[in-house]
Design a protein around this motif. Sequence first.
Motif, PDB file in Angstrom:
ATOM      1  N   TYR A 191      -5.032   0.607   4.931  1.00 45.42           N
ATOM      2  CA  TYR A 191      -4.405  -0.459   5.718  1.00 45.42           C
ATOM      3  C   TYR A 191      -3.478   0.133   6.787  1.00 45.42           C
ATOM      4  O   TYR A 191      -3.458  -0.333   7.929  1.00 45.42           O
ATOM      5  N   ASN A 195       1.501   4.564  -2.920  1.00 49.25           N
ATOM      6  CA  ASN A 195       1.064   5.922  -2.576  1.00 49.25           C
ATOM      7  C   ASN A 195       2.191   6.944  -2.525  1.00 49.25           C
ATOM      8  O   ASN A 195       2.009   8.036  -2.002  1.00 49.25           O
ATOM      9  N   GLU A 218       0.839  -1.212   0.000  1.00 48.34           N
ATOM     10  CA  GLU A 218       0.000   0.000   0.000  1.00 48.34           C
ATOM     11  C   GLU A 218       0.873   1.261   0.000  1.00 48.34           C
ATOM     12  O   GLU A 218       0.614   2.222  -0.734  1.00 48.34           O
ATOM     13  N   MET A 224      -4.511   6.103   3.049  1.00 52.14           N
ATOM     14  CA  MET A 224      -4.018   4.711   3.154  1.00 52.14           C
ATOM     15  C   MET A 224      -4.808   3.947   4.228  1.00 52.14           C
ATOM     16  O   MET A 224      -4.589   4.126   5.426  1.00 52.14           O
TER      17      MET A 224
END
Length: 514
Positions: A386, A369, A365, A384
């Motif tokens: 997670y 990003n 993740e 984000m």
Amino acid sequence: MALLIMKLAVVYIIRNYEIDVCEDTNIKVEASLMDFVLDFEMFGIEALVLVVFSLLLYILLRKNANYWKWRNVPFEKPWPFIGNVLDVVLLRKNMAILMGDLYSKYSNERYFGVWIFTVPHLVIRCPELLKQILVKDFVHFIDRSVQCNESVDAFSANMMFFSKDKKWKFIRTKTTSMFSSGKLKYIFPQLQLIAKNMISFISKRNNKSIYTADLAQKFSTEIICSVAFGIDAHSFQDNDTLFTKVGKDVFKPNLKNSAVSATYFCKSYLVDILRLKFVDTRIEKFLTTTFMGIIGERQSMPTKRRDLVDLMADFRNKYKLKDHEVSAQAAQFFLAGYETTSSTVTFALYEIASNQDVQDKLREEINNNLNDEEEFSYNAIMSMCYLHKVALETLRKYPVLPFLGRTCTRDYQIPNSNVIIEKGTSVFIPLTGLHWDPKHFPNPQKFDPDRFSEENIRARHPYCYLPFGEGQRACIGERIALISIKLGLAHLVKNFKLELEKGTEVPKFSANWN
Ligand code: HEM
């Protein structure tokens, strides 16, 4: 002992000398009937005082021990004077664990009574009742139960955390703007710079292992000094800066700090009698001098930061505040944010290193990003999911402030019961109990960020998860804490593969009151 000494003296004298009464002897040893009467009277008065005192003590102890019984509240049987905290006093358990255990024991109750030393506390278990107390009926529970004596410790008494009623309202309203999302966006580049400095600091160590608690303390010192004092504390350059030393000193688990923390639960008389201060005079002086010095500098060289320093400088002039009233706010943010942020980062790193599947998912993740400069934008950190779940799950498993406390400020009838919580009663909310309750969080010792999926959150009562408290007295620094923690973790996971060194101990809450 006295008899033995007397006998020895007589034996020694008789063995060495012959004793007789001479003419000069002027003290006659006579015992009149009157003397005996007098002696008996003396003894009688002492005995009477002793009996009356014992009786009063017995009545008081009995009355106190029946406090919850007479109010029809289920309770844990107390020991005289110690109440229910014997295990804590003997350092067998800390307060967070003890309250978690009692929470489990009274699993069928909405609330139950305990005694912390001699002070009766009502422990609330039911999430719906918590919502009433923290939010809907907040006017009955405005103040925190922590005690602080203004005449001995004016510095702490002026901090938002300790202040009461109208004073608290004034400070809270005036400082809320400091924590708006606009302010957060504004200071985000400073926070990012701190996270990058942390990465350079680690890189310079050439793959040598790192004590994460130390690293997290440096990181949180930098964050809080930037937010509250508007300065760079140079934590990633020197070994231990003055600020890091102050943070470590305040939270060091020693007897003095434990005793001070213990008064959190006692009525103010103990704080008054022992003239206890939450912040040591030396530390108070350091924080006040530093903050007032920075305000002075800003006045001669204004900046456009519009941060806490500027805000406090304005208030000082507008409301004619004294130095300690102004600097107490900066100290407050340092004390409230330093240990909480650093402990959360430490626990998160431990769990990420222990759960490689979590780490892989998180890294994926994070890599998705990054912007062109290999950095994170404010929006990227906020989006984000997670990473957010990892932070929330860390705070569930390790609620770094493990209980909330409120004082009942107006008599309050518990809804759907005949129980009246009397004005002055301390109410206690054990976060370890709620966060580790398998009814709300199955298999609670497992680190599982997916507990915070939208679906799982919807399925739970929102008041069984309260790491930042709730209602008007909830943590004012929640947003800044979360964004700093997430930013720090994102930079660390992006740059390094985290592993536990052989022999790393499972982290636990420190063995004191905290
Ligand atoms: C992981 C980090 C943090 C955690 C878990 C945390 C947790 C808490 C909790 C549980 C409370 C009590 C809430 C209640 O009684 O309902 C609180 C209060 C408070 N926190 Fe935090 N905190 C954190 C970081 C921070 C930071 C970074 C700051 C400031 C920069 C801060 C400032 C405060 C203040 C001023 C209060 C008192 C609020 C009032 O009485 O109105 N905290 N915090």
